[in-house]
Write a protein that holds these residues in place. Structure first.
Motif, PDB file in Angstrom:
ATOM      1  N   ALA A  97       0.833  -1.207   0.000  1.00 58.00           N
ATOM      2  CA  ALA A  97       0.000   0.000   0.000  1.00 58.00           C
ATOM      3  C   ALA A  97       0.865   1.254   0.000  1.00 58.00           C
ATOM      4  N   LEU A  98       1.946   1.257   0.751  1.00 60.31           N
ATOM      5  CA  LEU A  98       2.827   2.421   0.781  1.00 60.31           C
ATOM      6  C   LEU A  98       3.521   2.614  -0.571  1.00 60.31           C
ATOM      7  N   ALA A  99       3.916   1.519  -1.222  1.00 67.89           N
ATOM      8  CA  ALA A  99       4.527   1.626  -2.551  1.00 67.89           C
ATOM      9  C   ALA A  99       3.531   2.216  -3.542  1.00 67.89           C
ATOM     10  N   LEU A 100       2.288   1.751  -3.482  1.00 66.06           N
ATOM     11  CA  LEU A 100       1.258   2.274  -4.377  1.00 66.06           C
ATOM     12  C   LEU A 100       0.977   3.746  -4.089  1.00 66.06           C
ATOM     13  N   GLY A 115       7.598  -0.221 -11.310  1.00 72.43           N
ATOM     14  CA  GLY A 115       7.780  -1.402 -10.466  1.00 72.43           C
ATOM     15  C   GLY A 115       7.056  -1.273  -9.136  1.00 72.43           C
ATOM     16  N   TRP A 116       6.875  -0.049  -8.645  1.00 77.81           N
ATOM     17  CA  TRP A 116       6.154   0.147  -7.385  1.00 77.81           C
ATOM     18  C   TRP A 116       4.712  -0.291  -7.547  1.00 77.81           C
ATOM     19  N   ALA A 121       0.417  -4.365  -6.868  1.00 82.80           N
ATOM     20  CA  ALA A 121      -0.615  -5.177  -7.500  1.00 82.80           C
ATOM     21  C   ALA A 121      -0.382  -6.669  -7.263  1.00 82.80           C
ATOM     22  N   GLY A 122       0.868  -7.053  -7.021  1.00 85.21           N
ATOM     23  CA  GLY A 122       1.171  -8.446  -6.727  1.00 85.21           C
ATOM     24  C   GLY A 122       0.828  -8.856  -5.306  1.00 85.21           C
ATOM     25  N   GLN A 123       0.678  -7.890  -4.421  1.00 75.03           N
ATOM     26  CA  GLN A 123       0.398  -8.161  -3.005  1.00 75.03           C
ATOM     27  C   GLN A 123      -1.039  -7.875  -2.602  1.00 75.03           C
ATOM     28  N   LEU A 124      -1.678  -6.955  -3.294  1.00 70.89           N
ATOM     29  CA  LEU A 124      -3.023  -6.510  -2.936  1.00 70.89           C
ATOM     30  C   LEU A 124      -4.044  -7.054  -3.935  1.00 70.89           C
ATOM     31  N   GLN A 128      -8.359  -3.831  -3.237  1.00 67.39           N
ATOM     32  CA  GLN A 128      -7.451  -3.105  -2.353  1.00 67.39           C
ATOM     33  C   GLN A 128      -6.616  -2.092  -3.131  1.00 67.39           C
ATOM     34  N   VAL A 129      -6.179  -2.467  -4.335  1.00 72.76           N
ATOM     35  CA  VAL A 129      -5.445  -1.513  -5.182  1.00 72.76           C
ATOM     36  C   VAL A 129      -6.321  -0.299  -5.452  1.00 72.76           C
ATOM     37  N   SER A 130      -7.573  -0.545  -5.808  1.00 76.83           N
ATOM     38  CA  SER A 130      -8.494   0.559  -6.075  1.00 76.83           C
ATOM     39  C   SER A 130      -8.705   1.413  -4.831  1.00 76.83           C
TER      40      SER A 130
END
Length: 156
Positions: A97-100, A115-116, A121-124, A128-130
Motif C-alpha cells: 500500500a505504501l509503494a502504491l 515497479g512500485w 498489484a502483486g500483493q493486494l 485493495q489496489v483501487s
C-alpha cells in the motif's frame, strides 16, 4: 522601487464550499471502501501520512498523525515511516500500500517507478489496489487544498 504587497492566500474550501464538501464526501467513501476491502484503519492512516510527508503538508500530517496515534499506531512506526523500505516495521500488505501510495503521489515519475505499482498489484487484491488509489488521490487533493490555501499550522 515599490514593494509588492503580499496578498493573503485564498481559502479555496471557504470560497467554494460545495466543492470542498464533494472532496469530503469522496474521502469518506474512500475510507469506507478501504475498510470494506479489509484494509486496517492504521494502514489507511499510514497512506494518508505518507502522501502528506511527500507533499510536505503540515496541516494533514498533524491531523492524520493524531488520528493514527488515537487508533493505536506506535510513535516508533511513525518515526520510521519516511524510510519504510529500509525497516522491518511494516508487513507485506502495508509495504504494498505504501509503494502504491508513493507511485500515485509521485505520478510525474510513474514511468520510472512502474515497479512500485507492479509490486503493490502483486500483493493486494484489485479491490485493495483501487481503495488505496482512492485514499491516495483524496489525501493528495486535501494536501493541495491545504498548501495552496496556506492553512495555518500552529502548536495547539
Amino acid at each position: 522601487m515599490t514593494a509588492t504587497a503580499i496578498l493573503p492566500r485564498t481559502d479555496v474550501g471557504a470560497q467554494h464550499p460545495e466543492l470542498y464538501k464533494t472532496i469530503n464526501s469522496a474521502a469518506l467513501r474512500a475510507d469506507r471502501a478501504a475498510l470494506g476491502e479489509e484494509l486496517s484503519p492504521l494502514l489507511i492512516e499510514l497512506v494518508k501520512i505518507r502522501a502528506s510527508q511527500i507533499n510536505g503538508c503540515a496541516f494533514c500530517l498533524r491531523i492524520h498523525t493524531k488520528d493514527s496515534l488515537a487508533k493505536g499506531e506506535s510513535p516508533e512506526r511513525l518515526s520510521v515511516l519516511p524510510a519504510w523500505r529500509e525497516s522491518l516495521y511494516f508487513d507485506d500488505q502495508e509495504r504494498a500500500a505504501l509503494a502504491l501510495c508513493e507511485y500515485i503521489t509521485l505520478i510525474q515519475d510513474s514511468h520510472t517507478n512502474a515497479g512500485w505499482y507492479q509490486s503493490a498489484a502483486g500483493q493486494l487484491t484489485p479491490g485493495q489496489v483501487s481503495a488505496v488509489t482512492w485514499l491516495t488521490m483524496t489525501i493528495n487533493t486535501y494536501n493541495r487544498i491545504a498548501i495552496s490555501s496556506a492553512y495555518a499550522v500552529k502548536p495547539e
